[in-house]
Scaffold this active site. Structure first.
Site, mmCIF file in Angstrom:
data_model
loop_
_atom_site.group_PDB
_atom_site.id
_atom_site.type_symbol
_atom_site.label_atom_id
_atom_site.label_comp_id
_atom_site.label_asym_id
_atom_site.label_seq_id
_atom_site.Cartn_x
_atom_site.Cartn_y
_atom_site.Cartn_z
ATOM 1 N N ARG A 58 19.643 18.755 -0.735
ATOM 2 C CA ARG A 58 21.030 18.242 -1.115
ATOM 3 C C ARG A 58 21.988 19.441 -1.043
ATOM 4 N NH1 ARG A 58 18.432 13.871 -0.770
ATOM 5 N NH2 ARG A 58 18.202 12.314 -2.149
ATOM 6 N N GLU B 82 24.427 16.158 -8.777
ATOM 7 C CA GLU B 82 24.596 16.074 -7.317
ATOM 8 C C GLU B 82 25.953 15.318 -6.564
ATOM 9 O OE1 GLU B 82 24.143 13.132 -4.762
ATOM 10 O OE2 GLU B 82 22.036 13.176 -4.482
ATOM 11 N N SER C 84 21.984 8.729 -6.862
ATOM 12 C CA SER C 84 21.554 9.737 -7.920
ATOM 13 C C SER C 84 22.830 10.464 -8.611
ATOM 14 C CB SER C 84 20.624 10.702 -7.309
ATOM 15 O OG SER C 84 19.488 9.815 -6.847
#
Ligand code: FAD
Ligand code: EPU
Length: 336
Positions: A162, A332, A236
């Site tokens: 990520r 995130e 997420s």
């Protein structure tokens, strides 16, 4: 080129946050982009794709520029690979379907990820055992200050879990214009993620194909992730945290059910969803801000939550996970 003022961003972000943009415009080509950047020097500027990985915590007192650069073309091929270039404003999932229709393999596990092609390298999107770095060839990006185009190779992007240079070192410096992917002519199927095999079996698939894997991934995702058209969310909210093996073993001793996977470097990646669920947050709701009932890693907006309410909830979650497990979660989603 039209510049709008003081517009609501509600329909431009999948969280459905009703923040306002001081200025808003979109561009379909490099010429459009040059035009908006040449005449006025914007003190604050952000590039928007599909808005599926953003939380607006305030109104945006600058220029929001929506990338709508389109086009998909096969640029070259060799014995094993096809190189396919896609405009940053193309829908990611439509691009995946286009690849599947043409028999180009490598992105089928990344089916149904919302958002646009241009954001795929931003956080090296990943799902079901595959990350974009495995199919990435190069991208073209426009440097906002220098006003010239650069080409980034796989190495230049410095992809991680990520992560990429665009999220860190070069944050807000470049506009990604197009991305070229290197896709396999002969598929190598990746069904390493347990749930895929189970779903393929349930579907009664006898012979593997990229289409069948794509459909299995679509089915799994639809069963647990909320559809942003129905409930606002950005997937997420936190990353899955990595910790040292010793700390993992201590935690495992205390919490035998803890979910963790070994990273290549020997550290352990924990399932943040499990940690959050254990702290009692799953299905929590305060006003219109909440935690999804089927996936505790996904924060949701039931309608009219403010971005600051979602952000504050994420802070409470961070704190409780830290207190219970001594593990610090990292957001995130891009906070604006
Ligand atoms: P945006 O939200 O518009 O932008 C994200 C960031 O990139 C911002 O900082 C923005 O400024 C910047 N940016 C966007 N386009 C450009 C550009 N052309 N040039 C420069 N900067 C740019 N992600 C995963 O990795 N895996 C998943 O499985 C996954 N599942 C999801 C499921 C749901 C239901 C949702 C809502 C989200 C999910 N996501 C997932 C997150 C999200 O879909 C991805 O991060 C996606 O790549 C974001 O694309 P976007 O176009 O919406 O980006
Ligand atoms: N879990 C729980 N409770 C929950 C949620 C999850 O116990 O409420 C446990 C599950 O039982 C499972 C484990 O956590 O054992 C992992 O759950 P899941 O397979 O749903 O995946 P995840 O780790 O929560 C990650 C990505 C997703 C990606 C999926 C599939 C991150 C931060 N998230 O989620 O990406 O789609 O794996 O590969 O890495 C996104 O980035 O937005 C995103 C949705």
């Amino acid at each position: 080129m039209q510049i709008q003022q003081n517009i609501s961003l509600k329909r431009y972000n999948t969280f459905g946050i009703d923040a306002r943009a001081h200025f808003f415009s979109s561009f379909r080509s490099i010429d459009d982009l040059q035009e908006v950047l040449t005449h006025i020097s914007w003190p604050r500027l952000m590039i928007l794709g599909g808005g599926s990985n953003i939380l607006f915590t305030n109104d945006y007192d600058g220029m929001v520029l929506k990338n709508e650069v389109k086009g998909i073309s096969r640029v070259k091929e060799d014995l094993d690979y096809v190189y396919v270039k896609a405009g940053a404003g193309e829908s990611w999932h439509q691009f995946v379907l286009h690849c599947i229709e043409n028999g180009w393999a490598g992105v089928e596990n990344l089916s149904l990820i919302p958002g646009n092609v241009g954001a795929s390298p931003m956080q090296n999107i990943g799902a079901y055992g595959v990350e974009i770095k495995e199919v990435f060839h190069e991208l073209k990006a426009f440097h906002i200050k220098e006003k010239i185009n650069y080409t980034f190779s796989l190495k230049d992007c410095d992809f991680g879990y990520r992560e990429s240079v665009f999220k860190r070192k070069y944050k807000d410096q470049f506009v990604i214009l197009d991305v070229t992917y290197k896709l396999k002519k002969k598929a190598e199927y990746n069904t390493s993620y347990g749930a895929i095999n189970q779903e393929l079996e349930r579907m009664g698939v006898k012979e593997l194909s990229i289409k069948a894997i794509s459909q299995a991934v679509i089915n799994i995702r639809s069963s647990k992730l909320p559809d942003p058209k129905e409930i606002g969310n950005a997937g997420s909210f936190f990353k899955n945290p990595s910790i040292a093996r010793e700390q993992y073993l201590q935690l495992k001793n205390q919490f035998p059910e803890i979910v963790g996977y070994e990273n290549a470097d020997g550290t352990m990646k924990l399932a943040a969803g499990w940690l959050i669920e254990q702290c009692g947050w799953k299905g929590y709701r305060n006003g219109d801000a909440g935690v999804h009932a089927k996936q505790a890693l996904v924060l949701v907006n039931y309608g009219n939550a403010k971005g600051s309410e979602i952000y504050n909830l994420s802070g409470e979650i961070l704190e409780s996970v830290n207190q219970k497990f001594g593990v610090t979660l990292e957001r995130e989603v891009n906070i604006v």
